[in-house]
Design a protein around this motif. Structure first.
Motif, PDB file in Angstrom:
ATOM      1  N   LEU A  83       0.846  -1.189   0.000  1.00 43.49           N
ATOM      2  CA  LEU A  83       0.000   0.000   0.000  1.00 43.49           C
ATOM      3  C   LEU A  83       0.888   1.249   0.000  1.00 43.49           C
ATOM      4  O   LEU A  83       1.939   1.278   0.652  1.00 43.49           O
ATOM      5  CB  LEU A  83      -0.906   0.031   1.233  1.00 43.49           C
ATOM      6  CG  LEU A  83      -1.897  -1.125   1.396  1.00 43.49           C
ATOM      7  CD1 LEU A  83      -2.611  -1.016   2.737  1.00 43.49           C
ATOM      8  CD2 LEU A  83      -2.908  -1.122   0.254  1.00 43.49           C
ATOM      9  N   VAL A  84       0.451   2.254  -0.740  1.00 40.72           N
ATOM     10  CA  VAL A  84       1.130   3.553  -0.764  1.00 40.72           C
ATOM     11  C   VAL A  84       0.073   4.620  -0.565  1.00 40.72           C
ATOM     12  O   VAL A  84      -0.966   4.600  -1.244  1.00 40.72           O
ATOM     13  CB  VAL A  84       1.876   3.794  -2.090  1.00 40.72           C
ATOM     14  CG1 VAL A  84       2.622   5.116  -2.047  1.00 40.72           C
ATOM     15  CG2 VAL A  84       2.837   2.648  -2.391  1.00 40.72           C
ATOM     16  N   SER A  85       0.298   5.526   0.358  1.00 41.97           N
ATOM     17  CA  SER A  85      -0.706   6.548   0.644  1.00 41.97           C
ATOM     18  C   SER A  85      -0.857   7.515  -0.520  1.00 41.97           C
ATOM     19  O   SER A  85       0.045   7.671  -1.351  1.00 41.97           O
ATOM     20  CB  SER A  85      -0.332   7.319   1.912  1.00 41.97           C
ATOM     21  OG  SER A  85       0.818   8.125   1.691  1.00 41.97           O
ATOM     22  N   ALA A  86      -2.008   8.147  -0.578  1.00 37.14           N
ATOM     23  CA  ALA A  86      -2.227   9.191  -1.577  1.00 37.14           C
ATOM     24  C   ALA A  86      -1.281  10.352  -1.301  1.00 37.14           C
ATOM     25  O   ALA A  86      -0.863  10.566  -0.155  1.00 37.14           O
ATOM     26  CB  ALA A  86      -3.682   9.664  -1.516  1.00 37.14           C
ATOM     27  N   PRO A  87      -0.912  11.095  -2.340  1.00 39.00           N
ATOM     28  CA  PRO A  87      -0.014  12.237  -2.120  1.00 39.00           C
ATOM     29  C   PRO A  87      -0.589  13.190  -1.075  1.00 39.00           C
ATOM     30  O   PRO A  87      -1.749  13.574  -1.143  1.00 39.00           O
ATOM     31  CB  PRO A  87       0.046  12.901  -3.507  1.00 39.00           C
ATOM     32  CG  PRO A  87      -0.302  11.809  -4.464  1.00 39.00           C
ATOM     33  CD  PRO A  87      -1.292  10.947  -3.754  1.00 39.00           C
ATOM     34  N   GLY A  88       0.219  13.504  -0.083  1.00 41.92           N
ATOM     35  CA  GLY A  88      -0.206  14.423   0.969  1.00 41.92           C
ATOM     36  C   GLY A  88       0.859  15.470   1.203  1.00 41.92           C
ATOM     37  O   GLY A  88       1.965  15.388   0.659  1.00 41.92           O
ATOM     38  N   GLU A  89       0.543  16.440   2.006  1.00 39.39           N
ATOM     39  CA  GLU A  89       1.477  17.542   2.242  1.00 39.39           C
ATOM     40  C   GLU A  89       2.643  17.080   3.102  1.00 39.39           C
ATOM     41  O   GLU A  89       2.502  16.856   4.309  1.00 39.39           O
ATOM     42  CB  GLU A  89       0.764  18.702   2.920  1.00 39.39           C
ATOM     43  CG  GLU A  89       1.653  19.936   3.080  1.00 39.39           C
ATOM     44  CD  GLU A  89       0.904  21.116   3.665  1.00 39.39           C
ATOM     45  OE1 GLU A  89       1.543  22.140   3.922  1.00 39.39           O
ATOM     46  OE2 GLU A  89      -0.318  20.999   3.873  1.00 39.39           O
ATOM     47  N   ASN A  90       3.784  16.907   2.461  1.00 44.96           N
ATOM     48  CA  ASN A  90       5.046  16.612   3.146  1.00 44.96           C
ATOM     49  C   ASN A  90       5.099  15.248   3.832  1.00 44.96           C
ATOM     50  O   ASN A  90       6.039  14.986   4.591  1.00 44.96           O
ATOM     51  CB  ASN A  90       5.364  17.708   4.184  1.00 44.96           C
ATOM     52  CG  ASN A  90       5.420  19.082   3.578  1.00 44.96           C
ATOM     53  OD1 ASN A  90       5.772  19.241   2.422  1.00 44.96           O
ATOM     54  ND2 ASN A  90       5.057  20.088   4.355  1.00 44.96           N
ATOM     55  N   VAL A  91       4.155  14.355   3.579  1.00 41.51           N
ATOM     56  CA  VAL A  91       4.157  13.039   4.217  1.00 41.51           C
ATOM     57  C   VAL A  91       3.755  11.973   3.197  1.00 41.51           C
ATOM     58  O   VAL A  91       2.819  12.162   2.422  1.00 41.51           O
ATOM     59  CB  VAL A  91       3.193  12.968   5.423  1.00 41.51           C
ATOM     60  CG1 VAL A  91       3.148  11.550   5.987  1.00 41.51           C
ATOM     61  CG2 VAL A  91       3.621  13.944   6.503  1.00 41.51           C
ATOM     62  N   LEU A  92       4.471  10.844   3.216  1.00 50.28           N
ATOM     63  CA  LEU A  92       4.138   9.725   2.355  1.00 50.28           C
ATOM     64  C   LEU A  92       4.333   8.438   3.153  1.00 50.28           C
ATOM     65  O   LEU A  92       5.353   8.260   3.812  1.00 50.28           O
ATOM     66  CB  LEU A  92       5.042   9.721   1.116  1.00 50.28           C
ATOM     67  CG  LEU A  92       4.773   8.665   0.044  1.00 50.28           C
ATOM     68  CD1 LEU A  92       3.388   8.846  -0.566  1.00 50.28           C
ATOM     69  CD2 LEU A  92       5.855   8.739  -1.050  1.00 50.28           C
ATOM     70  N   LEU A  93       3.346   7.553   3.092  1.00 49.59           N
ATOM     71  CA  LEU A  93       3.379   6.302   3.840  1.00 49.59           C
ATOM     72  C   LEU A  93       3.464   5.116   2.885  1.00 49.59           C
ATOM     73  O   LEU A  93       2.797   5.070   1.856  1.00 49.59           O
ATOM     74  CB  LEU A  93       2.135   6.151   4.716  1.00 49.59           C
ATOM     75  CG  LEU A  93       1.921   7.203   5.796  1.00 49.59           C
ATOM     76  CD1 LEU A  93       0.572   6.982   6.483  1.00 49.59           C
ATOM     77  CD2 LEU A  93       3.052   7.169   6.823  1.00 49.59           C
ATOM     78  N   PHE A  94       4.304   4.142   3.255  1.00 50.78           N
ATOM     79  CA  PHE A  94       4.413   2.876   2.528  1.00 50.78           C
ATOM     80  C   PHE A  94       4.095   1.748   3.519  1.00 50.78           C
ATOM     81  O   PHE A  94       4.562   1.793   4.674  1.00 50.78           O
ATOM     82  CB  PHE A  94       5.822   2.655   1.995  1.00 50.78           C
ATOM     83  CG  PHE A  94       6.302   3.696   1.023  1.00 50.78           C
ATOM     84  CD1 PHE A  94       6.229   3.472  -0.336  1.00 50.78           C
ATOM     85  CD2 PHE A  94       6.827   4.895   1.470  1.00 50.78           C
ATOM     86  CE1 PHE A  94       6.671   4.423  -1.242  1.00 50.78           C
ATOM     87  CE2 PHE A  94       7.297   5.851   0.576  1.00 50.78           C
ATOM     88  CZ  PHE A  94       7.210   5.622  -0.790  1.00 50.78           C
ATOM     89  N   GLY A  95       3.362   0.763   3.054  1.00 52.99           N
ATOM     90  CA  GLY A  95       3.067  -0.380   3.909  1.00 52.99           C
ATOM     91  C   GLY A  95       3.116  -1.676   3.132  1.00 52.99           C
ATOM     92  O   GLY A  95       2.806  -1.714   1.934  1.00 52.99           O
ATOM     93  N   ALA A  96       3.523  -2.741   3.800  1.00 56.54           N
ATOM     94  CA  ALA A  96       3.523  -4.067   3.188  1.00 56.54           C
ATOM     95  C   ALA A  96       3.096  -5.068   4.260  1.00 56.54           C
ATOM     96  O   ALA A  96       3.664  -5.088   5.360  1.00 56.54           O
ATOM     97  CB  ALA A  96       4.903  -4.431   2.644  1.00 56.54           C
ATOM     98  N   ALA A  97       2.083  -5.865   3.944  1.00 54.81           N
ATOM     99  CA  ALA A  97       1.627  -6.935   4.829  1.00 54.81           C
ATOM    100  C   ALA A  97       1.806  -8.246   4.078  1.00 54.81           C
ATOM    101  O   ALA A  97       1.390  -8.366   2.919  1.00 54.81           O
ATOM    102  CB  ALA A  97       0.172  -6.739   5.223  1.00 54.81           C
ATOM    103  N   MET A  98       2.411  -9.228   4.710  1.00 55.73           N
ATOM    104  CA  MET A  98       2.744 -10.467   4.022  1.00 55.73           C
ATOM    105  C   MET A  98       2.813 -11.632   5.005  1.00 55.73           C
ATOM    106  O   MET A  98       2.950 -11.425   6.220  1.00 55.73           O
ATOM    107  CB  MET A  98       4.082 -10.313   3.293  1.00 55.73           C
ATOM    108  CG  MET A  98       5.238  -9.917   4.209  1.00 55.73           C
ATOM    109  SD  MET A  98       6.710  -9.324   3.351  1.00 55.73           S
ATOM    110  CE  MET A  98       7.220 -10.801   2.499  1.00 55.73           C
ATOM    111  N   ARG A  99       2.695 -12.824   4.464  1.00 57.81           N
ATOM    112  CA  ARG A  99       2.803 -14.029   5.277  1.00 57.81           C
ATOM    113  C   ARG A  99       4.261 -14.261   5.615  1.00 57.81           C
ATOM    114  O   ARG A  99       5.153 -14.142   4.758  1.00 57.81           O
ATOM    115  CB  ARG A  99       2.230 -15.221   4.509  1.00 57.81           C
ATOM    116  CG  ARG A  99       2.443 -16.571   5.141  1.00 57.81           C
ATOM    117  CD  ARG A  99       1.695 -17.653   4.388  1.00 57.81           C
ATOM    118  NE  ARG A  99       1.876 -17.567   2.954  1.00 57.81           N
ATOM    119  CZ  ARG A  99       2.901 -18.086   2.296  1.00 57.81           C
ATOM    120  NH1 ARG A  99       3.875 -18.688   2.973  1.00 57.81           N
ATOM    121  NH2 ARG A  99       2.993 -17.988   0.980  1.00 57.81           N
ATOM    122  N   ALA A 100       4.551 -14.595   6.866  1.00 55.34           N
ATOM    123  CA  ALA A 100       5.913 -14.927   7.266  1.00 55.34           C
ATOM    124  C   ALA A 100       6.284 -16.281   6.666  1.00 55.34           C
ATOM    125  O   ALA A 100       5.511 -17.224   6.712  1.00 55.34           O
ATOM    126  CB  ALA A 100       6.019 -14.977   8.789  1.00 55.34           C
TER     127      ALA A 100
END
Length: 214
Positions: A196-213
């Protein structure tokens, strides 16, 4: 989209060569200057530049070994401190980024480490004027979650990288620039997860990854 393994290996090599060209080129230029320079002060400055370029080259190679390579010498589980040192080494010489490490797990699977490293590289590149990179990760009930927060005065993540992270190649040709993003998507998808990648925001960007171990 399925990419020929040889073609994809070529893309990763292109990215590696692109990132190593600058510090290794600086080493070559410094040696040429040193050979012709007789002033002691200038020779000392040349030696400082050579040492800096050598450190940068070594840091990049250590990072790429873990992020792209087979990570020889490690088992299926990798000490997260190795990843922390690789990331701090990659960004340390630039002095433009502050890395906050918030991974409590002592070990993570090799695949998760590669995902974390490649996301960190992409997030760091997006902070074109520097800033702060917060990196977190945890393992619970057979699943691994990785979160990165990039914060700075200017953040640039182009559409190709965003689309490749979330959707993979999606029928398009993968470029060397997007090779790391494609690698992240494929590793996470192979572990029954998503990016997942967050929508463009003011001065902040989030990246996420969820996966099976695994």
């Amino acid at each position: 989209m399925t990419i020929d393994p040889v073609d994809f290996a070529s893309l990763l090599c292109s990215r590696l060569c692109h990132d190593l060209l600058s510090p290794i080129g600086a080493l070559n230029n410094g040696l040429e200057l040193l050979a012709d320079e007789t002033d002691p002060a200038m020779r000392e400055r040349c030696m400082e530049l050579l040492a800096e370029s050598a450190r940068t080259s070594a840091a990049k190679l250590k990072f790429f070994r873990l992020a792209f390579g087979a990570a020889g010498g490690f088992g299926e589980m990798v000490d997260t401190r190795e990843a922390q040192q690789a990331i701090e080494g990659l960004f340390g010489e630039t002095k433009r980024l502050t890395v906050n490490w918030m991974v409590d797990e002592q070990f993570l699977p090799k695949t998760a480490i590669k995902v974390l490293l490649n996301l960190a590289m992409i997030a760091g590149d997006a902070l074109v004027r520097g800033g702060t990179l917060d990196i977190g990760g945890e393992a619970n009930d057979g699943a691994i979650e990785i979160v990165l927060k990039a914060e700075g005065p200017r953040i640039t993540l182009d559409d190709e990288l965003r689309a490749t992270l979330v959707n993979g190649a999606a029928g398009e040709t993968v470029t060397a620039r997007a090779a790391a993003a494609f690698l992240v998507h494929e590793m996470v998808a192979g572990a029954d997860g998503k990016v997942l990648v967050s929508a463009p925001g003011e001065n902040v960007l989030l990246f996420g990854a969820a996966m099976r171990a695994r």
